[in-house]
Design an enzyme around this catalytic site. Structure first.
Site, PDB file in Angstrom:
ATOM      1  N   ARG A 208      44.716  18.452 -39.733  1.00  0.00           N
ATOM      2  CA  ARG A 208      43.506  18.457 -38.914  1.00  0.00           C
ATOM      3  C   ARG A 208      42.769  19.777 -39.116  1.00  0.00           C
ATOM      4  NH1 ARG A 208      47.854  16.653 -35.697  1.00  0.00           N
ATOM      5  NH2 ARG A 208      47.663  14.474 -35.012  1.00  0.00           N
ATOM      6  N   LYS A 232      49.263  18.832 -32.473  1.00  0.00           N
ATOM      7  CA  LYS A 232      49.000  18.445 -31.096  1.00  0.00           C
ATOM      8  C   LYS A 232      50.257  18.596 -30.257  1.00  0.00           C
ATOM      9  CE  LYS A 232      45.141  15.226 -31.696  1.00  0.00           C
ATOM     10  NZ  LYS A 232      44.655  13.854 -31.462  1.00  0.00           N
ATOM     11  N   ARG A 305      41.214  13.887 -44.295  1.00  0.00           N
ATOM     12  CA  ARG A 305      42.546  13.528 -43.793  1.00  0.00           C
ATOM     13  C   ARG A 305      42.777  12.024 -43.949  1.00  0.00           C
ATOM     14  NH1 ARG A 305      46.531  14.964 -39.799  1.00  0.00           N
ATOM     15  NH2 ARG A 305      46.789  13.462 -38.115  1.00  0.00           N
ATOM     16  N   TYR A 337      45.899   2.804 -41.548  1.00  0.00           N
ATOM     17  CA  TYR A 337      45.687   3.015 -42.977  1.00  0.00           C
ATOM     18  C   TYR A 337      46.114   1.810 -43.805  1.00  0.00           C
ATOM     19  CZ  TYR A 337      44.848   7.715 -41.378  1.00  0.00           C
ATOM     20  OH  TYR A 337      44.337   8.796 -40.704  1.00  0.00           O
TER      21      TYR A 337
END
Length: 356
Positions: A208, A232, A305, A337
């Site tokens: 990120r 995160k 990303r 994805y």
């Protein structure tokens, strides 16, 4: 604190609560803003207004609000105003999560008898698939930073550089549009080396933008070609990178001293004023170099990303390994994805198969 307090007191107490729970700075800032938005809505409703004598308070923060008077209908009316304003479902979902957290805090810390937000239904997210580049487009984006272009004013560094933490002092030579665009300017050349390294690392590691800007030099494991990333929830993970990113990183580290100043510390990527580069600068440079290819979609760092994850899946990577690479806490976030990869397969089939 009682259930009836000024909005400022309530918001300050909730912000302190989030800090004590080690909530990430980004999430805490968003939740506090969302709760403030709801309380602003609440104090201006006829039912909940607790203003100065005879009417409307001079400021929302100084108004008093009795949280015990808040009902589910009040929250629903707020959500209706958000919907009328065209708020995205993902934004509404986050705001619902914020007020749920806030009223849970009210029950445990302020003496509320119930959490009215607990009954709110979270809207289903849009099934829109992420925009990704083709492998060659990703390669072209990265290589765009390697060659000089006359008239390229690095607005992200000259305008935004001073706005990032610590990026207010240090070397200023060349920190103008004229200095940046002069042919043969060593600072301009160094910026391109830095930009190329940033683009390589974003694509090579699929991290990120906040993770990239938070990298320190000490987070690089040279022997293993790995970086340690703080993701995160303050969760650390190790992410590998390949030879092209290794070369680009070496080139940047060899020129980093041109940017370094007294406030640089151990930050890996620096702005031209010597401070740690900011997320806005990184977003702007991704968009700027990507604009060279009119056939490619306009993406930001998160698009790189998405692209990296999709390209790995296309080449046979295991979905569980991609989940670990991306730092997703659940597989459901990674499974999107597979949909992107399948859609690309269907598009290729329709274009290439004679009986499609």
């Amino acid at each position: 604190m009682s259930t009836s307090s000024t909005v400022a007191e309530v918001v300050t107490g909730y912000a302190d609560h989030l800090r004590s729970r080690d909530v990430s700075e980004h999430t805490a800032r968003a939740y506090v803003a969302d709760v403030s938005d709801f309380l602003d809505h609440a104090v201006h409703s006829t039912k909940l207004r607790r203003g100065t004598e005879g009417g409307h308070p001079s400021t929302t923060s100084g108004a008093r609000i009795d949280l015990a008077s808040v009902e589910l209908d009040d929250l629903r009316s707020w959500l209706i105003t958000l919907d009328d304003a065209g708020a995205a479902k993902s934004t509404v979902a986050r705001k619902i999560a914020a007020v749920r957290s806030f009223f849970a805090y009210g029950v445990s810390n302020l003496g509320l008898s119930n959490n009215p937000a607990a009954r709110l239904r979270t809207p289903k997210k849009d099934s829109r698939l992420p925009t990704v580049l083709k492998p060659q487009q990703a390669a072209d984006l990265i290589s765009a930073a390697e060659g000089p272009r006359t008239g390229d004013t690095d607005a992200s560094d000259s305008a935004a550089g001073g706005a990032t933490t610590g990026d207010t002092t240090g070397p200023t030579t060349g920190d103008t549009a004229q200095g940046d665009t002069a042919q043969g300017d060593p600072l301009d050349a160094a910026k391109r080396i830095r930009d190329a390294a940033i683009l390589e690392m974003l694509y090579a590691t699929a991290i990120r933008v906040s993770e990239l800007t938070g990298l320190d030099h000490s987070d690089i494991d040279d022997r293993a070609s790995m970086i340690t990333v703080l993701g995160k929830g303050d969760k650390e993970r190790r992410v590998p990178f390949g030879a092209p990113a290794r070369r680009a990183l070496d080139d940047w580290l060899a020129t980093r001293d041109l940017f370094a100043g007294p406030h640089s510390g151990d930050a890996l990527f620096l702005g031209v004023r010597g401070g740690r580069i900011g997320a806005r600068q990184v977003r702007e440079l991704v968009h700027r170099y990507g604009s060279d290819d009119p056939s490619a979609p306009d993406i930001g760092p998160h698009g790189l990303r998405h692209s990296a994850a999709t390209h790995m899946l296309d080449r046979g990577a295991d979905l569980r390994q991609i989940q670990e690479l991306l730092g997703h806490s659940t597989m459901s976030s990674t499974q999107i994805y597979t949909q992107v990869s399948m859609q690309r397969l269907q598009d290729t089939y329709r274009r290439a198969h004679p009986r499609a």
